[in-house]
Design an enzyme around this catalytic site. Sequence first.
Site, PDB file in Angstrom:
ATOM      1  N   ARG A  65     -34.230  34.550   4.193  1.00 42.79           N
ATOM      2  CA  ARG A  65     -34.969  34.617   5.240  1.00 42.79           C
ATOM      3  C   ARG A  65     -35.101  36.218   5.801  1.00 42.79           C
ATOM      4  NH1 ARG A  65     -36.347  29.696   7.373  1.00 42.79           N
ATOM      5  NH2 ARG A  65     -37.309  30.693   9.037  1.00 42.79           N
ATOM      6  N   LYS A 101     -45.028  35.408 -10.107  1.00 46.05           N
ATOM      7  CA  LYS A 101     -43.516  35.477 -10.226  1.00 46.05           C
ATOM      8  C   LYS A 101     -43.205  36.874 -10.952  1.00 46.05           C
ATOM      9  CE  LYS A 101     -42.502  31.863  -8.686  1.00 46.05           C
ATOM     10  NZ  LYS A 101     -43.328  32.554  -7.722  1.00 46.05           N
ATOM     11  N   TRP A 127     -35.692  40.224   8.824  1.00 47.37           N
ATOM     12  CA  TRP A 127     -36.913  40.851   8.097  1.00 47.37           C
ATOM     13  C   TRP A 127     -37.768  41.636   8.897  1.00 47.37           C
ATOM     14  CZ3 TRP A 127     -42.237  40.617   7.613  1.00 47.37           C
ATOM     15  CH2 TRP A 127     -42.787  41.198   6.323  1.00 47.37           C
ATOM     16  N   CYS A 129     -37.002  35.700  10.103  1.00 47.77           N
ATOM     17  CA  CYS A 129     -35.597  36.060  10.043  1.00 47.77           C
ATOM     18  C   CYS A 129     -34.954  34.459  10.255  1.00 47.77           C
ATOM     19  CB  CYS A 129     -35.467  36.700  11.250  1.00 47.77           C
ATOM     20  SG  CYS A 129     -36.653  38.265  11.525  1.00 47.77           S
ATOM     21  N   ASN A 151     -36.884  35.024  15.872  1.00 47.78           N
ATOM     22  CA  ASN A 151     -37.602  34.816  14.770  1.00 47.78           C
ATOM     23  C   ASN A 151     -39.068  34.782  15.138  1.00 47.78           C
ATOM     24  OD1 ASN A 151     -38.703  34.477  12.150  1.00 47.78           O
ATOM     25  ND2 ASN A 151     -38.192  32.181  12.105  1.00 47.78           N
ATOM     26  N   GLY A 152     -39.931  35.731  14.736  1.00 48.75           N
ATOM     27  CA  GLY A 152     -41.378  35.237  15.087  1.00 48.75           C
ATOM     28  C   GLY A 152     -42.070  36.835  15.697  1.00 48.75           C
ATOM     29  N   LYS A 174     -38.277  34.319   2.283  1.00 49.39           N
ATOM     30  CA  LYS A 174     -38.668  33.133   1.891  1.00 49.39           C
ATOM     31  C   LYS A 174     -39.759  32.512   2.893  1.00 49.39           C
ATOM     32  CE  LYS A 174     -38.024  29.405  -0.621  1.00 49.39           C
ATOM     33  NZ  LYS A 174     -38.460  29.203  -1.943  1.00 49.39           N
ATOM     34  N   HIS A 228     -66.150  42.641 -17.179  1.00 48.79           N
ATOM     35  CA  HIS A 228     -67.005  43.177 -16.126  1.00 48.79           C
ATOM     36  C   HIS A 228     -66.030  44.324 -15.279  1.00 48.79           C
ATOM     37  CE1 HIS A 228     -70.306  40.444 -16.692  1.00 48.79           C
ATOM     38  NE2 HIS A 228     -69.350  39.296 -17.141  1.00 48.79           N
ATOM     39  N   GLU A 254     -50.104  32.188 -10.821  1.00 52.98           N
ATOM     40  CA  GLU A 254     -48.895  32.141 -10.470  1.00 52.98           C
ATOM     41  C   GLU A 254     -47.899  32.706 -11.500  1.00 52.98           C
ATOM     42  OE1 GLU A 254     -45.363  30.566  -8.567  1.00 52.98           O
ATOM     43  OE2 GLU A 254     -47.321  30.971  -8.016  1.00 52.98           O
ATOM     44  N   GLU A 259     -43.195  39.682  -8.238  1.00 59.92           N
ATOM     45  CA  GLU A 259     -42.425  39.543  -7.096  1.00 59.92           C
ATOM     46  C   GLU A 259     -40.902  39.814  -7.536  1.00 59.92           C
ATOM     47  OE1 GLU A 259     -42.892  35.954  -5.112  1.00 59.92           O
ATOM     48  OE2 GLU A 259     -42.692  34.859  -6.634  1.00 59.92           O
TER      49      GLU A 259
END
Length: 608
Positions: A27, A485, A75, A2, A101-102, A603, A504, A481, A488
């Site tokens: 955030r 990208k 968030w 947050c 935040n946390g 983020k 497989h 990656e 997301e």
Amino acid sequence: MCGIVGYIGDDQAAPFLLSGLEKLEYRGYDSAGIAVYDGTSLHVMKAKGRLKVLSDMINGGKDVLGTVGIGHTRWATHGKPSDINSHPQVSDSGKFAVVHNGIIENYLSLKDLLIKKGINFVSETDTEVVAQLLEYYYKGDILDAVIRVINKVEGSYALGIICEDNPDQIVAVRKDSPLIVGLGRGENFIASDIPAILSKTRDIYRLNDNEIAVLQKESVMIYNTDKEIVPKEPCHIDWDISAAEKGGYQHFMAKEIMEQPKAVRDTISPRIQDGKIVLDNITLTEEQMKSFSKIFILACGSAYHVGMIAKYILERFARIPVEVDVASEFRYRHPIIDDKVLVLVISQSGETADTLAALREAKKLGARTLSIVNVVGSSIANDSDDVLYTWAGPEIAVATTKAYSTQLAVIYLLAVYFADKLGNLSKEDYAYYVSQLQELPDKIAEILNNKEHIQFLASQFFNVRDVFFIGRNLDYAMSLEGSLKLKEISYIHSDAYAAGELKHGTISLVEDGTLVVALATQKILFDKMMSNVKEVKARGAVVLGLTTENNKKIEQEADHTLYIPEMCEMMLPSLAVVPLQLFAYYVASMKGCDIDKPRNLAKSVTVE
């Protein structure tokens, strides 16, 4: 995950709080809120949704008067996004307002305790426990109350607190979540990150765990939990303010993709002096390097993908076994660690909760630690034996680009440095790799100057349902990656696989029209990759191949091609990632996605 901002001074607080929260919306953007003291009482305004909902509700802050306030963009963790669950959370009587935040891990037991004492709760959040505890413990001294609360709660937190009985103060404290104090003239600030206050000040304090800041408009005092004053040296931020602005680009992600040549150059150039790699002031000795029996790499998300590439490179150059762990798994599997192990930790923010916890576990087990982070003075940097900073500058878009590229650049520097110290490179090879490092920024710029073909390909595939990325060796690590990208920011289902694993099980997912992105930059593995391309094409796939510009043979098998410049194979991932970033960006743009703030993501992941 947050964003927190706070202001105390002579100006109206609410407009600044909204401006600061706008810089922190990366955030979290499920909801937002502010609490402002108007001279007689606290006024709390909050709303579910993006910050604009709150801003429109209070007329850009003009409808909320007062020169002391705290703000928050959320968030959601505990409790769904809603007006009630938004921060600030207030105590039963409304005396205390708190932004957080946390995660408070023991909030349920604390909540039960307070309910039994007759205290009423209105939200589903863990944060409300902090507000209620503050009022419960408050006996006229806010510092005493804060100390009692932080001694009671378990977990991670960055807290901003205002109290009606102390209207000339903001109190802030942190543990395992980022929080800074901004120093002004006749005004002071708190924030989760520098961009929120950069328009007002460039001088900050970085709070350490369980340091309590008491802000008044003319002073800032820092205390420890024994109420002793903690001496603190301010840190001056020399960013150009434009580094945290879009600068004419439609999205921060586009700007940050285009900034990669500069960011990589800024990371590499100061560390090459007179043809030699010089790694800042790290204290790691040649004897210690020779004693290492293993290297562990710990990271999350895109940083973990850097670690996957680093495994191939470090094993090839240092000839030391390398194991890569998702940081959230590392400390729960009883890792075998001793003082003959180097633990390499990678994090953009330096505050990633899982990575920080894994680092501390590794140190407890006796490992030597080296971190690669972007934020000076962050928790991971402070807790590591040595740190190498990636000079990427502020990265605002949730999907990382330039931070990823600068982390890779540090890995190359580290690999060549190790190889030289361990006697694994001739003078000629050492000089060659150093020269290749110096050419890397220009090679990245070359790709960015010819991006129209990538945009065209995105226009052909932006409506696909599934995409698979395949590769071998470094190309497989790179495909992880590329896939991340795309998914997301465009919300297209995408996965990455080692190409040799197709037979497989994975190939059963390929059907007519499935897009397969085949990375084939490793010359020794090119023919094997072309066999894999034939396999997926035989099942109806459309193949987009990516290789180096002199390898036109790929056109015999792939339906579409992307080329990157030639350079040493070790550094090709830094080039290959750029067209994949651009492809993801253009696809998401054509789909109309919120590129800088993709749904459900934030983020800086500061909770486990």
